[in-house]
Design a protein around this motif. Structure first.
Motif, PDB file in Angstrom:
ATOM      1  N   GLN A 149       0.859  -1.301   0.057  1.00  0.00           N
ATOM      2  CA  GLN A 149       0.024  -0.068   0.142  1.00  0.00           C
ATOM      3  C   GLN A 149       0.792   1.395   0.009  1.00  0.00           C
ATOM      4  OE1 GLN A 149      -2.984   0.271   3.033  1.00  0.00           O
ATOM      5  NE2 GLN A 149      -4.498  -0.376   1.755  1.00  0.00           N
ATOM      6  N   HIS A 188      -2.575  -1.508  -5.231  1.00  0.00           N
ATOM      7  CA  HIS A 188      -3.786  -1.855  -4.582  1.00  0.00           C
ATOM      8  C   HIS A 188      -3.697  -3.348  -4.002  1.00  0.00           C
ATOM      9  CE1 HIS A 188      -7.849  -4.082  -5.395  1.00  0.00           C
ATOM     10  NE2 HIS A 188      -8.247  -2.680  -4.931  1.00  0.00           N
ATOM     11  N   LEU A 233      -8.124  -5.038   7.903  1.00  0.00           N
ATOM     12  CA  LEU A 233      -8.531  -4.207   6.879  1.00  0.00           C
ATOM     13  C   LEU A 233      -8.059  -2.911   6.755  1.00  0.00           C
ATOM     14  CD1 LEU A 233     -12.376  -4.800   8.071  1.00  0.00           C
ATOM     15  CD2 LEU A 233     -11.080  -5.801   6.166  1.00  0.00           C
ATOM     16  N   THR A 241      -5.930  -3.241   3.643  1.00  0.00           N
ATOM     17  CA  THR A 241      -6.637  -4.222   2.651  1.00  0.00           C
ATOM     18  C   THR A 241      -7.425  -3.032   1.750  1.00  0.00           C
ATOM     19  OG1 THR A 241      -6.498  -6.078   3.955  1.00  0.00           O
ATOM     20  CG2 THR A 241      -8.143  -6.160   2.242  1.00  0.00           C
ATOM     21  N   ASP A 242      -7.549  -3.275   0.492  1.00  0.00           N
ATOM     22  CA  ASP A 242      -8.274  -2.390  -0.384  1.00  0.00           C
ATOM     23  C   ASP A 242      -9.454  -3.027  -0.799  1.00  0.00           C
ATOM     24  OD1 ASP A 242      -6.805  -0.043  -0.347  1.00  0.00           O
ATOM     25  OD2 ASP A 242      -5.323  -1.149  -1.670  1.00  0.00           O
ATOM     26  N   GLN A 250     -18.218  -2.797   6.497  1.00  0.00           N
ATOM     27  CA  GLN A 250     -17.295  -1.981   6.488  1.00  0.00           C
ATOM     28  C   GLN A 250     -16.903  -0.958   5.257  1.00  0.00           C
ATOM     29  OE1 GLN A 250     -15.382  -2.119   9.471  1.00  0.00           O
ATOM     30  NE2 GLN A 250     -17.177  -3.741   9.946  1.00  0.00           N
ATOM     31  N   ASP A 251     -15.816  -0.471   5.395  1.00  0.00           N
ATOM     32  CA  ASP A 251     -15.544   0.731   4.563  1.00  0.00           C
ATOM     33  C   ASP A 251     -14.696   0.022   3.187  1.00  0.00           C
ATOM     34  OD1 ASP A 251     -16.281   3.211   3.428  1.00  0.00           O
ATOM     35  OD2 ASP A 251     -14.714   4.207   4.379  1.00  0.00           O
ATOM     36  N   VAL A 252     -14.770  -1.358   2.856  1.00  0.00           N
ATOM     37  CA  VAL A 252     -13.899  -1.825   2.182  1.00  0.00           C
ATOM     38  C   VAL A 252     -14.577  -2.715   1.212  1.00  0.00           C
ATOM     39  CG1 VAL A 252     -12.121  -3.719   1.577  1.00  0.00           C
ATOM     40  CG2 VAL A 252     -11.762  -2.206   3.877  1.00  0.00           C
TER      41      VAL A 252
END
Ligand code: SF4
Ligand code: SF4
Length: 299
Positions: A150, A155, A173, A176-177, A212-214
């Motif tokens: 990262q 990515h 997370l 992690t993308d 989550q935001d992923v």
């Protein structure tokens, strides 16, 4: 920091978006009877034997410090219980009849290999994927690789069964993308019969991952006689449709190409007589899943 890697596959196009480098990590905490990567199940290096390639030079008999290779009644015998995975015999086997699977690598060594294809990631929106096996079993190693990648602007993705306490899944997370996780069956009893573990924790982690935001990709390997029917796929798709951050749901057809790997490791391949589901069946199951209002596709 070091970890054990079975393979680093460059120019991979099936493990996330774009052109990717997939790092296969050794060790898994499931035992799906159809597993097509049996060399990744155990956490330690293992010797694969391909007798068809053996030219009978006898070098391995001399080299093994534990006398794991012996000749009995004119037949070569490998006593796996004596093997400590040192790799000496594999290094000296010119015929490549012996292959040590599972190499200890540093984070830097892995990241150096990943960085080689950075221009391809940039032009294809690809990146690096940690797979296995189960990458979260070697958590610190996995975290360090993803963090370094990262930082290089690459990515990052993981392929996981998410069979861990939520704290471990959540902790990966930030680096992690994209998360790709499997859901194989909704019925916990049948899940345990087929994979060795129940699925309550996996489903709970899927629910939490969904919030989550992923972005999340959910995948189901379609195994004949296990879940290659509309009812099981519908049950999974109904659940998957409740996950807010789902990118898409993917059905992956079983393929029977792992037979030689099982033989090389002296493992019983319970799925050896199964056939790949035909394309029309995969199309029909994909339509069943899409009926729940989600983007569904098959591999
Ligand atoms: S070193 Fe390789 S080719 Fe030679 S006997 Fe052993 S397995 Fe066969
Ligand atoms: S890997 Fe090492 S211990 Fe195992 S059979 Fe080969 S030389 Fe012997």
């Amino acid at each position: 920091m070091k970890g054990i890697v079975t393979n680093i596959q460059r120019f991979s196009i099936h493990d996330g978006p774009g052109i990717r480098t997939t790092v296969f990590m050794k060790g898994c905490n499931l035992r799906c009877f159809w597993c097509h990567n049996p060399e990744t199940l155990e956490t330690y290096p293992e010797l694969q034997i391909f007798p068809d390639r053996c030219i009978g030079c006898g070098e391995c008999f001399q080299r093994c410090p534990n006398e794991a290779h012996v000749m009995q009644d004119g037949q070569r015998i490998f006593r796996r219980e004596l093997c400590q995975g040192c790799g000496t015999c594999a290094e000296t086997c010119y015929a490549e009849a012996l292959v040590l699977v599972g190499e200890e690598m540093t984070v830097e060594e892995v990241v150096d290999q990943v960085l080689r294809d950075k221009p391809f990631y940039e032009t294809s929106n690809g990146g690096v994927t940690l797979s296995g096996g189960e990458p979260l079993l070697q958590f610190d190693f996995a975290y360090a690789i993803l963090e370094r990648c990262q930082a290089e602007g690459i990515h990052t993705a993981i392929e996981t069964a998410a069979n861990f306490p939520w704290a471990r899944v959540a902790a990966i997370l930030p680096v992690t993308d994209l998360v790709m996780m499997d859901i194989k069956l909704m019925d916990s009893r049948r899940h345990r019969e087929c994979t060795g573990v129940p699925n309550e924790r996996i489903l709970e982690n899927a629910r939490r991952l969904g919030e989550q935001d992923v972005p999340l990709i959910v995948r189901t390997p379609i195994i004949p006689g296990v879940n290659d029917n509309a009812d099981d796929v519908a049950a999974i798709a109904q659940f998957v449709a409740t996950l807010p951050n789902l990118l898409y749901y993917e059905l992956l057809p079983f393929h029977p190409m792992a037979k030689s790997k099982y033989v090389s490791l002296d493992l019983d391949y319970r799925a050896k007589d199964l056939k790949s589901p035909p394309g029309e069946q995969m199309d029909a199951l994909t339509r069943v899943a899409a009926g729940f209002g989600i983007t569904a596709r098959h591999g």
